[in-house]
Design a protein around this motif. Structure first.
Motif, short mmCIF file in Angstrom:
data_model
loop_
_atom_site.label_atom_id
_atom_site.label_comp_id
_atom_site.label_asym_id
_atom_site.label_seq_id
_atom_site.Cartn_x
_atom_site.Cartn_y
_atom_site.Cartn_z
N PHE A 1 -4.66 2.56 -8.87
CA PHE A 1 -4.62 2.92 -7.45
C PHE A 1 -5.29 4.27 -7.22
CE2 PHE A 1 -0.89 0.17 -7.96
CZ PHE A 1 -1.06 -0.72 -6.91
N ASP A 2 -5.91 4.40 -6.05
CA ASP A 2 -6.35 5.69 -5.53
C ASP A 2 -5.54 6.00 -4.29
OD1 ASP A 2 -8.39 6.39 -7.34
OD2 ASP A 2 -9.81 5.05 -6.35
N ARG A 3 -5.11 7.24 -4.17
CA ARG A 3 -4.33 7.62 -2.98
C ARG A 3 -5.27 8.05 -1.86
NH1 ARG A 3 0.72 8.48 -1.65
NH2 ARG A 3 1.45 8.20 -3.80
N GLN A 4 -5.15 7.39 -0.70
CA GLN A 4 -5.92 7.72 0.49
C GLN A 4 -4.94 8.10 1.59
OE1 GLN A 4 -9.20 7.86 0.47
NE2 GLN A 4 -9.42 7.00 -1.60
N GLN B 1 0.81 -1.22 0.00
CA GLN B 1 0.00 0.00 0.00
C GLN B 1 0.84 1.27 0.00
OE1 GLN B 1 -2.68 -0.96 3.44
NE2 GLN B 1 -4.30 -0.91 1.89
N GLN B 2 2.12 1.12 -0.28
CA GLN B 2 3.02 2.27 -0.42
C GLN B 2 4.12 1.92 -1.40
OE1 GLN B 2 4.74 3.63 3.23
NE2 GLN B 2 2.82 4.42 4.08
N SER C 1 7.77 3.55 -9.36
CA SER C 1 6.64 4.45 -9.66
C SER C 1 6.44 4.57 -11.17
CB SER C 1 6.89 5.84 -9.07
OG SER C 1 6.96 5.77 -7.66
N ARG D 1 -1.59 8.59 3.03
CA ARG D 1 -0.27 8.05 2.69
C ARG D 1 -0.38 6.66 2.06
NH1 ARG D 1 3.70 8.49 7.68
NH2 ARG D 1 5.12 7.79 6.03
N LYS D 2 -1.60 6.13 2.00
CA LYS D 2 -1.78 4.77 1.49
C LYS D 2 -2.33 4.77 0.07
CE LYS D 2 -2.43 2.26 5.83
NZ LYS D 2 -3.34 1.34 6.58
N LEU D 3 -1.98 3.74 -0.66
CA LEU D 3 -2.52 3.51 -1.99
C LEU D 3 -3.53 2.38 -1.90
CD1 LEU D 3 0.72 3.63 -4.18
CD2 LEU D 3 -1.02 5.40 -3.96
#
Length: 297
Positions: free
Chosen positions: A48-51, A16-17, A33, A53-55
């Motif tokens: 992915f959606d960024r939430q 998730q990062q 990346s 600091r988490k993806l």
């Protein structure tokens, strides 16, 4: 898109990062990346959606994650199969066993190692629930477990059933009938029973057997480890009930075993492996060894 990119994608999804994923993959963050960006451009959608600091995976990302996992697993298993064809029976086997089934495992491995001296072994120990999870997570290929099982995801080779026995400190002399003991005589005896981390197992079977005889067991300890329980018995802490073959695997002293008069339950065990998954030739041969050694009918 290639297999390397799919591995990158699944690692990012699991961590998730990107930073953590890059560290796990032993690579720098910018190239990782860039690989994810190239995948999204090729597919023309976001994975992915960024939430914060988490993806988090998008719906499309979730589908790719699942499908990619299957593709990568099939590819890895294909490589193993090809290597086995060219190299023969060698390499490392990943096997699990409950401690109460160790005697079955040691007997089979003694035969197997003579037939296949180039094999090495990595063994995992735990209760049935734990070993089921290890197989699902591909940490081991097969395991020798105690029944019952809740999952239907496994093939199994059933091993011979055997009686349960009471094991008590040598000094207790709790039976009025030599090596046999009635359930009524166990009414006030402090019992320490095997109990799985999760799910129904031997604990529930034994408790139900006591109640069928009109006795409520006096349980003072629950534990998933047969060695710990037998060690406590040897120290005089209490008594336990285990499958008879369990006693063959451990050289503990100051204990005496008793047959349970009128007991209807039997200890059942099996070799299990996951359905619809490639099984190495070594594991196939080991299963055959179990069958040859223990399944006479």
């Amino acid at each position: 898109m290639d297999l390397k990119q799919l591995r990158y994608f699944r690692t990012v999804a699991e961590e998730q990062q990107v930073t953590k994923a890059a560290k796990r993959l032993h690579m720098a963050q910018p190239p990782l990346s860039q690989q994810i960006k190239l995948m999204e451009e090729e597919l023309n959608l976001k994975l992915f959606d960024r939430q914060g600091r988490k993806l988090e995976l998008t719906k499309a990302g979730e589908i790719l994650f699942e499908k990619a996992g299957r593709l990568l697993t099939e590819f890895d298993e294909t490589l193993v199969e090809v290597r086995e064809t060219s190299e023969g029976m060698r390499g490392k086997m990943h096997i699990g066993s409950t401690k109460s089934c160790f005697s079955y495992l040691s007997t089979a491995l003694n035969v197997f190692k003579i037939q296949h001296p180039n094999m090495t072994y990595q063994l995992r120990e735990g209760d049935t629930y734990f070993l089921e999870e290890c197989i699902k997570n591909r940490e081991i290929e097969l395991a020798i477990v105690r029944m019952p099982m809740q999952s239907e995801e496994f093939n199994m080779l059933r091993l011979p059933s055997e009686p349960y026995v009471l094991v008590a400190p040598q000094s207790w002399n709790i039976s009025s009938n030599g090596d046999v003991i009635d359930f009524e005589e166990l009414r006030d005896v402090p019992l320490m029973l095997l109990h799985r981390i999760s799910g129904r197992g031997q604990f529930e079977l034994i408790v139900e057997e006591f109640r069928d005889h009109g006795v409520e067991p006096h349980i003072t300890c629950e534990c998933p480890d047969a060695t710990m329980l037998l060690s406590l018995v040897s120290s005089g802490v209490g008594a336990t009930i285990v499958p008879e073959s369990t006693l063959k695997a451990f050289a503990l002293h100051n204990m005496k075993s008793y047959r349970l008069s009128g007991a209807k339950i039997k200890a059942e065990s099996a070799v299990i492996w996951q359905k619809d998954r490639y099984l190495t030739k070594a594991s196939q041969r080991l299963i055959q060894t179990f069958e040859d050694q223990f399944c006479y009918v």
